[in-house]
Structure formats: C-alpha cells, structure tokens
Design an enzyme around this catalytic site. Structure first.
Site, PDB file in Angstrom:
ATOM      1  N   PHE A   1     -35.524  91.805 110.855  1.00 41.21           N
ATOM      2  CA  PHE A   1     -35.254  90.584 111.593  1.00 41.21           C
ATOM      3  C   PHE A   1     -34.388  90.916 112.788  1.00 41.21           C
ATOM      4  CE2 PHE A   1     -32.271  90.755 108.006  1.00 41.21           C
ATOM      5  CZ  PHE A   1     -31.078  90.857 108.676  1.00 41.21           C
TER       6      PHE A   1
ATOM      7  N   SER B   1     -31.222  99.384  92.777  1.00 37.82           N
ATOM      8  CA  SER B   1     -32.098 100.464  92.333  1.00 37.82           C
ATOM      9  C   SER B   1     -31.692 101.128  91.030  1.00 37.82           C
ATOM     10  CB  SER B   1     -32.209 101.531  93.430  1.00 37.82           C
ATOM     11  OG  SER B   1     -33.119 101.131  94.403  1.00 37.82           O
TER      12      SER B   1
ATOM     13  N   ASN C   1     -39.571 102.560  97.530  1.00 47.36           N
ATOM     14  CA  ASN C   1     -39.562 101.511  96.522  1.00 47.36           C
ATOM     15  C   ASN C   1     -40.960 101.156  96.048  1.00 47.36           C
ATOM     16  OD1 ASN C   1     -36.651 100.829  96.425  1.00 47.36           O
ATOM     17  ND2 ASN C   1     -36.981 100.440  98.593  1.00 47.36           N
TER      18      ASN C   1
END
Length: 430
Positions: free
Chosen positions: A168, A106, A213
């Site tokens: 996941f 970032s 984001n």
C-alpha cells in the site's frame, strides 16, 4: 527508506507485517512500565540473573521503541524467570502482563511442520513425495517439488506476501486504508496460492533458498487433503489438546484475540492506531496462531524433548538445508547461534506482534518472547535492545564475556540475514 514495520527478517515474517510509521513524526505515548521476576519451584535456577533479564525486557520498550514486551526463561520446561514491560492498552494505561496472549506469526509454521512429520511417521505422507501427487494442480512444476522442499523453503515458489496486492501507499492515508479495509479481507488458501502462481519461481526446486509463506499455505492444503480435516483442526487435535495448551488457538477468520493481551499499534501523526484485530486468513497455515509464553514453552520443550515426534523424524526436522546458509533452516524450525551455544526454534511477525521461541538441544534452557514494536525511529537503539534481549534470554543472563556475541541484527532492506533479525519490512506484507 521505506519504514513500515519492525519485524523478523526472513524466516520470521509471516506475511502481513503492518506499518509502524515510525518515520512520520508522531510523538511516542508515555508507557507504564512494569517488570516482574519469578521463580517457580524450589532451588536456585542455573545461571539465571533476574536483574539483567528485567533490564533487557525494559530496554526493549525504552529505548527499544516497543509498546510492550513479554518474555519467559525456563529450564526443562520449568519457569525460572518471566517479565513484562510496557503498556497493554494505551486507552486504559493497563500495564503489560507476563501471561498475556499474543499473535505468534510464523511460529505457527513449527506447529504445522510437526503435524506433517507426525503424518510421515504414520506412513500417510513421505517427505520426498512430489507436491503434484499430494495436491494435484496446486502449483506449477509440482512434479519436481517435494514436501520436504516446501517445509524447508527450497521449493522456489514465489512468496505471496511479496505480491503488489499486499502493498500500500507509504503515507498515513495508505496506512489508514489498510486499517479501515484491507486488514478485514477474508482469503482462501487457493486465493493466496493463486497470487504466488502468477509470478515466476525464484529458482528451480532445490537450487536455492527463499523464505516463502506460500510453502506453508500449500502444506496446510496437503494436511487437509490427507486427513480430511483442516490444518487448524489437526494442530488442535495432535498438539494443542495433547499438551494441554489451553491458551493456544489457530483461528481461521476470528478477528479478535480471545483473552487478556497487549494491543498492537501503528504510530501515526494523528496518534496511535490499534491494529490488534485482523482477519488471520491473510496468514493461514503460515502464521495465524495465537498463544502465550507459557504455552509456547510447553510446546518447544515437548517438541525438542521427543514427545511429539519419533527421534528419526526429529532428526529430519533439525537437518539444516545447505541452501539456507546462515539462516540454518530445517523443516519448520531453524538453528540460531548465540553466545551460549546453538538454539532451535522459530520467529514470527504479524501486524503489531513479533514472537521468538527457542530451546537449546538438551533442554537446559528455553526462551520465549513477544515484542509489540511501535516507535522504531531510532533503529540502532531498537536493534541493540533486541540483541540484548535475545542474548540475555537464551543465556539466562549476561552472555559469557569470553564468547563473541553474534553480530547486531541487521536493519537493512536487502536479503534478510535470518529469522532472528529485526528490520523494517520493505512492504506491508513482509
């Protein structure tokens, strides 16, 4: 507790922060540890204690749990100390280099925000322009969301990296699927924004603060619509080439790091899994960049020194959104309180890499570091090592004994305390 990564909380995370599987019980490989201290130029640097800085970098590897750590301390852009500890490559045993490349996560946002503010200075954009007029139909309620709100995370747009498609199973098999398949997924900005648009906003525009984001994916699209060039091309033309950042790049889909670097790893029962290569489109304008401690020092020095933006727009950039609270977030940059006074910069996290870039307001000191988190089973030790690294780096040595140090970075999973905190991400897209 879900332990899938050590990364920056809140403003530091770009998106796909991968698992270290620190709770899965694998033994930690033996690191080769090297630390170097250097001073470029003549004269003794002001208040720099190389021995303390060496120890802080070494401590981030053992007992801090990183496989490698690189750091650089500068004064007005001149390096007065740099250090590296740990192993760059578990296969060869090569030690980490102070000059190695790394993914910056970032910290990319600060580059992108700088480009936007340059376009504002040229009269091609306005900070209070509605998104709907800049990028029609891109996001719901775009008429009431401004460019400024995208840049300072007060838009309310859902963070696409919190979508379940970026999660996941929290077991070795799920992690292996990410390694074998998901990290190679190629995304378009439109796909990432669509993931966010499928969720309700966090709040009405301007009524809160949530690091997202998605904001910077949209900003990247706005840059392209206004200039006719991709955000990567504009960052390259306006910043990278202008400052001579020969080892900085903003890849679109290239999966490799183009030069010597410390690898990123996940700790799995079968042994370390190399996570260095990935498709950076998962992060895009929110965090796809690659750089070095030297190049990031040059960038933050030029930015805070007024070489990249007119003073009024640098003032806009460093105007903190009240809604951001203790994070003190401006426009692609945030203010962090340290024992030696406030500093400005950003943090970033992406699989295998955590980055920190800070400078004080009058450029007496700049501090840049890259941490490859690996075995973080002992989270208190990791946090203590990180706090030491951050405080000694920004102070150039031991913090003043009379100045209370900031609270230790949190490792809890609730709302993050800000971009300087280390914690395990709550999902692989944190």
């Amino acid at each position: 507790m879900r332990v899938v990564a050590v990364a920056l909380a809140g403003a530091g995370l770009v998106g796909v922060v991968a698992p270290t599987a620190g709770a899965l019980g694998a033994s930690k490989p033996t690191e080769v540890v090297t630390v170097t201290g250097t001073q470029d130029g003549g004269g003794a640097p002001r208040g720099v204690d190389a021995r303390v800085l060496d120890a802080a970098v070494r401590g981030m590897v053992d007992p801090g749990g990183a496989s490698a750590t690189l750091a650089r301390v500068s004064e007005r852009g001149r390096t007065v100390w740099k250090g590296a500890a740990g192993t760059a490559d578990f296969t060869t045993g090569a030690p980490a280099s102070t000059d190695g490349l790394f993914r910056i996560g970032s910290v990319t946002k600060t580059f992108v925000s700088t480009v936007v503010l340059q376009l504002v200075a040229e009269g091609r954009l306005g900070l209070d322009d509605p998104v709907e007029s800049l990028l029609p139909g891109a996001v719901p309620n775009g008429r009431n969301i401004t460019l400024r709100q995208l840049l300072n995370h007060t838009s309310g747009l859902f963070n696409y990296t919190e979508d379940p498609s970026f999660a996941f199973e929290e077991d070795p098999a799920g992690i292996r699927r990410w390694l074998d398949v998901d990290r190679w997924t190629r995304y378009t900005p439109q796909q990432l924004v669509a993931l966010a648009n499928a969720h309700p906003p966090y709040f009405e525009p301007g009524r809160g603060w949530h690091y997202s984001n998605t904001n910077y994916i949209v900003v990247g699209q706005i840059i392209e619509r206004v200039t006719g060039h991709s955000w990567e091309q504009e960052v390259d033309r306006r910043i990278i080439r202008r400052l001579g950042l020969t080892r900085t790049s903003m890849p679109t889909h290239s999966t490799t790091i183009p030069g010597p670097h410390a690898h990123g790893y996940y700790k799995l029962p079968a042994g370390p899994a190399d996570t260095t290569e990935l498709d950076p489109s998962m992060a895009g304008a929110a965090g796809a960049g690659i750089s070095t401690t030297a190049d990031l020092t040059t960038f933050v020095t030029a930015l805070m020194g007024g070489r990249l933006l007119p003073r009024p727009l640098l003032a806009e950039m460093t105007t903190v959104a009240p809604q951001s609270g203790e994070t003190e977030y401006g426009l692609g940059i945030h203010r962090m309180r340290t024992p030696c006074g406030p500093v400005w910069g950003h943090g970033g996290g992406i699989p295998g890499y955590n980055t920190f870039m800070y400078a004080d307001g009058d450029l007496r000191r700049e501090f840049v570091a890259s941490v490859n988190a690996f075995d973080v089973a002992d989270l208190p030790a990791t946090n203590a090592a990180f706090e030491t690294l951050l405080n000694t780096g920004t102070c150039g040595g031991p913090p003043p004994a009379t100045t209370p140090a900031p609270a230790a970075p949190t490792v809890s999973l609730p709302a993050p305390a800000g971009p300087a905190a280390l914690r395990p991400a709550a999902d692989p897209a944190g």
